[in-house]
Design an enzyme around this catalytic site. Structure first.
Site, PDB file in Angstrom:
ATOM      1  N   ASN A   8       0.876  -0.176   6.036  1.00  0.00           N
ATOM      2  CA  ASN A   8       1.288  -0.939   4.864  1.00  0.00           C
ATOM      3  C   ASN A   8       2.010  -2.174   5.371  1.00  0.00           C
ATOM      4  OD1 ASN A   8       2.377  -1.896   2.449  1.00  0.00           O
ATOM      5  ND2 ASN A   8       4.072  -0.445   2.479  1.00  0.00           N
ATOM      6  N   GLY A   9       1.511  -3.351   5.030  1.00  0.00           N
ATOM      7  CA  GLY A   9       2.145  -4.581   5.507  1.00  0.00           C
ATOM      8  C   GLY A   9       1.083  -5.566   5.967  1.00  0.00           C
ATOM      9  N   TRP A  18      -3.783  -1.795  -1.372  1.00  0.00           N
ATOM     10  CA  TRP A  18      -3.802  -3.037  -2.159  1.00  0.00           C
ATOM     11  C   TRP A  18      -4.220  -4.110  -1.167  1.00  0.00           C
ATOM     12  CZ3 TRP A  18      -1.347  -7.839  -2.242  1.00  0.00           C
ATOM     13  CH2 TRP A  18      -1.459  -8.560  -3.435  1.00  0.00           C
ATOM     14  N   CYS A  78       0.857  -1.180   0.000  1.00  0.00           N
ATOM     15  CA  CYS A  78       0.000   0.000   0.000  1.00  0.00           C
ATOM     16  C   CYS A  78       0.897   1.233   0.000  1.00  0.00           C
ATOM     17  CB  CYS A  78      -0.876   0.007   1.237  1.00  0.00           C
ATOM     18  SG  CYS A  78      -1.785  -1.527   1.455  1.00  0.00           S
ATOM     19  N   GLU A 127      -0.149  -9.015 -18.307  1.00  0.00           N
ATOM     20  CA  GLU A 127      -0.457  -8.172 -17.151  1.00  0.00           C
ATOM     21  C   GLU A 127      -1.224  -6.909 -17.507  1.00  0.00           C
ATOM     22  OE1 GLU A 127       2.871  -6.721 -14.824  1.00  0.00           O
ATOM     23  OE2 GLU A 127       4.109  -6.531 -16.592  1.00  0.00           O
ATOM     24  N   LYS A 170       4.309  -9.049 -20.303  1.00  0.00           N
ATOM     25  CA  LYS A 170       3.786  -7.702 -20.552  1.00  0.00           C
ATOM     26  C   LYS A 170       2.364  -7.783 -21.100  1.00  0.00           C
ATOM     27  CE  LYS A 170       5.935  -5.896 -18.729  1.00  0.00           C
ATOM     28  NZ  LYS A 170       7.177  -6.091 -18.010  1.00  0.00           N
ATOM     29  N   ARG A 204       1.348   1.773  -5.962  1.00  0.00           N
ATOM     30  CA  ARG A 204       1.589   0.757  -4.933  1.00  0.00           C
ATOM     31  C   ARG A 204       0.327  -0.026  -4.580  1.00  0.00           C
ATOM     32  NH1 ARG A 204       6.360   1.516  -2.267  1.00  0.00           N
ATOM     33  NH2 ARG A 204       5.583   0.281  -0.541  1.00  0.00           N
ATOM     34  N   GLU A 216       9.400 -12.216 -21.221  1.00  0.00           N
ATOM     35  CA  GLU A 216       9.077 -10.849 -20.827  1.00  0.00           C
ATOM     36  C   GLU A 216       7.952 -10.286 -21.708  1.00  0.00           C
ATOM     37  OE1 GLU A 216       9.500  -9.097 -18.398  1.00  0.00           O
ATOM     38  OE2 GLU A 216       9.332  -7.021 -19.009  1.00  0.00           O
ATOM     39  N   LYS A 245       2.669  -2.111  -7.900  1.00  0.00           N
ATOM     40  CA  LYS A 245       4.036  -1.947  -8.407  1.00  0.00           C
ATOM     41  C   LYS A 245       5.049  -2.690  -7.560  1.00  0.00           C
ATOM     42  CE  LYS A 245       7.137  -0.206 -11.124  1.00  0.00           C
ATOM     43  NZ  LYS A 245       7.248  -0.879 -12.425  1.00  0.00           N
ATOM     44  N   HIS A 257       7.368 -29.688 -28.445  1.00  0.00           N
ATOM     45  CA  HIS A 257       7.103 -30.623 -27.348  1.00  0.00           C
ATOM     46  C   HIS A 257       5.771 -30.358 -26.655  1.00  0.00           C
ATOM     47  CE1 HIS A 257      11.122 -32.272 -27.811  1.00  0.00           C
ATOM     48  NE2 HIS A 257      11.510 -31.010 -28.004  1.00  0.00           N
TER      49      HIS A 257
END
Ligand code: M6R
Length: 611
Positions: A99-100, A73, A2, A491, A488, A27, A484, A606, A507
């Site tokens: 935050n936590g 968050w 957060c 997300e 991208k 965040r 990558e 983030k 395979h």
């Protein structure tokens, strides 16, 4: 996970808090709130973004020179008005932003309920607010002592700002595992999860350490540990400018950050490569150089995009420095019982420097005697403070949740490290060393050329914006680029995508290929070129759509692919830095066309400061 911001001074707190929350929204952005402390206490909070909070607070009293704000968050409890922060204790004595995660919150809550406490929300933070209040009321101690005492009972991580209605001139802050920065102004102080809400007002900051408590009024602040021993505040100058944290003329931070890459790579070089590109100097590595030169093994730990950069690093260290490398997800590494041998070097990569799994993996490896080298972007963040040596990436603040310029800066640092170690170990001949530095030095200009393809790539994106799935293929050091590219797309556009080493397609994934499957193939000229051309033919033989990233002038692939995106010719060692750019653009444009929130994709944040 957060974002926290707080202010005490002579200015009106509300606009400072709102602006700070906007800067911290990366965040977490499922709810937001502020507490304003004047004659009374006003708390405004709601589900949604900071703009929803502003709407919610319209027409209400927003005066007061002390206050705190939070952007969330969710961890405990769904995103809702009630679960939003700040949280007020049952009798209104304390207001808290956090935050936590308080891991033992259920146990603490049970104890509080048995003493008559009731709860409005499902959050662990409200438990903490009530715990502090219960100690304050029952033991008749000061707010500060009540906070310290409560923190000794708490298991978990926290960045906290607390205010007590009986001591209205003061904010109490505490940190363990979640970042907190104090901004030191003239008769005013700021608190925030990172320096971005602060730099507009002061460049003097103190990065709080774990288990520190700060008591702040407009005229002074004290720093102590939880046991109340005085700690010396290390006031540092922060070198972040407002321009770096504004979107400028770009529609999204992600787009701005894609375009910033020539500069962010230059900044990563700056002062580390001689003008004539003949030598690399990485001052931050000095402490760990003997270990790096003698180690029998490097273990790279990271998460997400940083893990992909680590995989490029594996290729570079093995190819040029001839050091065996293992690349591990930090979350897997920390929960196994990994064999760490004497002399092992761990390289931890993190943009934010706050990723909980990476941080915990570092601590574990450190306890077992490994030398830890960090590659981080955020100065003063937790990870660089845990490492023995390290190199900052200097990419500047990355605000878009989808990492772009951090990746290319991380790969730049890893390249410099690999070339330097190769030269020092004698596995890279002096001529080749200089040649590779020069090739790396040409990358910013070559990226500028790739950036010119933005509009062309946008047209390709239009063709595939409604796809449900996509495959990304690459070989060697371009396989991590495929991973990558897929990450991208997933997300920010919510299209399912997978990255594979091109030869692995046979395979299993080849069964997925039909006329609806876009396959992005990274196929620049290198030693695997002929092989990847065959892979493209295999896709085309099954009617798949091929979008190939190729070396300028490639006629062979042009004839077989549905679309080609050219990048300038370059040495294969540095090809990941160029070939990732078109994939960033593809994802960006597809996400915009699908109406997705590019900078704040759903369910993400983030920096992932929870396990
Ligand atoms: O701050 P870090 O580099 O430690 O973050 C690691 C991942 O959370 C991060 O790269 C994430 O995967 C990004 N959203 C990718 O774009």
């Amino acid at each position: 996970m957060c974002g926290i911001v707080a202010y005490v001074g002579d200015r009106t707190a509300y606009p400072i808090l709102i602006k700070g929350l906007q800067r911290l929204e990366y965040r977490g952005y499922d709810s937001a709130g502020v507490a304003l402390i004047n004659d009374g206490l006003h708390v405004y909070k709601c589900k949604g973004k900071v703009k929803d909070l502003e709407e919610h607070a319209k027409g209400k009293s927003i005066t007061g020179n002390i206050g705190m704000g939070h952007t969330r968050w969710a961890t405990h409890g769904i995103p809702s008005d009630t679960n939003s922060h700040p949280h007020i204790s049952m009798n209104g004595k304390f207001v808290v932003v956090h935050n936590g995660i308080i891991e033992n919150y259920a146990h603490l809550k049970k104890g509080l309920i048995s003493r008559g406490y009731t709860f409005q929300s499902e959050t662990d933070t409200e438990v903490l607010a009530n715990l502090i209040e219960s100690i304050y009321v029952e033991q008749k101690v000061s707010a500060e002592i009540a906070v310290r005492s409560a923190l000794t009972k708490v298991i978990g991580a926290y960045g906290l700002v607390i205010s007590c209605s009986d001591e209205k001139d003061k904010l109490i802050a505490a940190r363990k595992g979640s970042p907190l920065v104090i901004g030191v102004g003239e008769n005013e102080y700021f608190l925030a999860s990172d320096a971005t809400p602060i730099v507009e007002y002061t460049d003097k900051v103190v990065y709080m350490d774990d288990e520190e408590v700060a008591v702040i009024t407009k005229d002074s602040f004290t720093l102590t540990n939880i046991q109340n021993d005085t700690k010396e505040a290390n006031i540092q100058n922060v070198t972040l400018s407002i321009d770096e944290i504004d979107k400028g003329h770009y529609e999204h931070f992600m787009l701005k950050e894609i375009y910033e890459q020539p500069l962010s790579i230059e900044d990563t070089f700056r002062g580390r490569v001689t003008m004539d590109h003949s030598k690399i100097f990485l001052g931050g590595l000095t402490e760990a150089l003997p270990q790096l030169l003698s180690t029998k093994r490097i273990i790279i730990i990271a998460c997400g995009t940083s893990w992909h950069a680590g995989m490029v690093g594996e290729y570079l260290f093995e190819e040029y420095a001839r050091i065996p490398v293992e690349v591990e997800y930090a979350s897997e590494f920390r929960y196994r019982n990994p064999v760490i041998q004497e002399g092992d070097v761990i390289i931890a990569i993190s943009q934010s420097g706050e990723t909980a799994d990476t941080l915990a993996a570092i601590k574990m490896a450190k306890e077992r005697g490994a030398t830890i080298v960090g590659i981080c972007n955020v100065a003063g963040s937790s990870i660089p403070r845990e490492t023995h040596a390290g190199v900052y990436t200097h990419a500047g603040p990355e605000i878009g949740v989808a990492s772009t310029k951090a990746f290319t800066s991380q790969v730049t640092v890893l390249s410099m490290m690999a070339f330097l170690l190769g030269k020092m170990k004698g596995s890279l001949a002096p001529d080749n060393y200089i040649h590779l530095i020069k090739e790396l030095g040409k990358i910013p200009d070559k990226i500028k050329k790739v950036l010119e393809s933005d509009e062309y790539i946008k047209k390709i994106a239009e063709t595939y914006k409604d796809a449900s799935n996509a495959l990304y293929l690459g070989r060697g050091n371009l396989f991590p680029v495929a991973l990558e590219g897929a990450l991208k797309l997933k997300e920010i556009s919510y299209i399912h995508a997978e990255g594979y080493p091109a030869a692995e397609m046979k395979h299993g994934p080849i069964a997925l290929i039909d006329e609806n499957m876009p396959v992005f193939v990274i196929a620049t000229k290198d030693k695997s070129y002929d092989k990847i051309v065959s892979n493209i033919q295999e896709v085309k033989a099954r009617n798949g759509k091929v979008i190939a990233i190729v070396t300028e002038g490639d006629q062979t692939i042009k004839k077989m692919a549905d679309h080609v995106i050219e990048v300038p010719d370059c040495h294969e060692a540095v090809a990941p830095l160029l070939t990732v750019i078109p994939l960033q653009f593809i994802s960006y444009h597809i996400a915009v066309m699908r109406g997705c929130n590019v900078d704040q994709p759903r369910n993400l944040a983030k920096s992932v400061t929870v396990e």
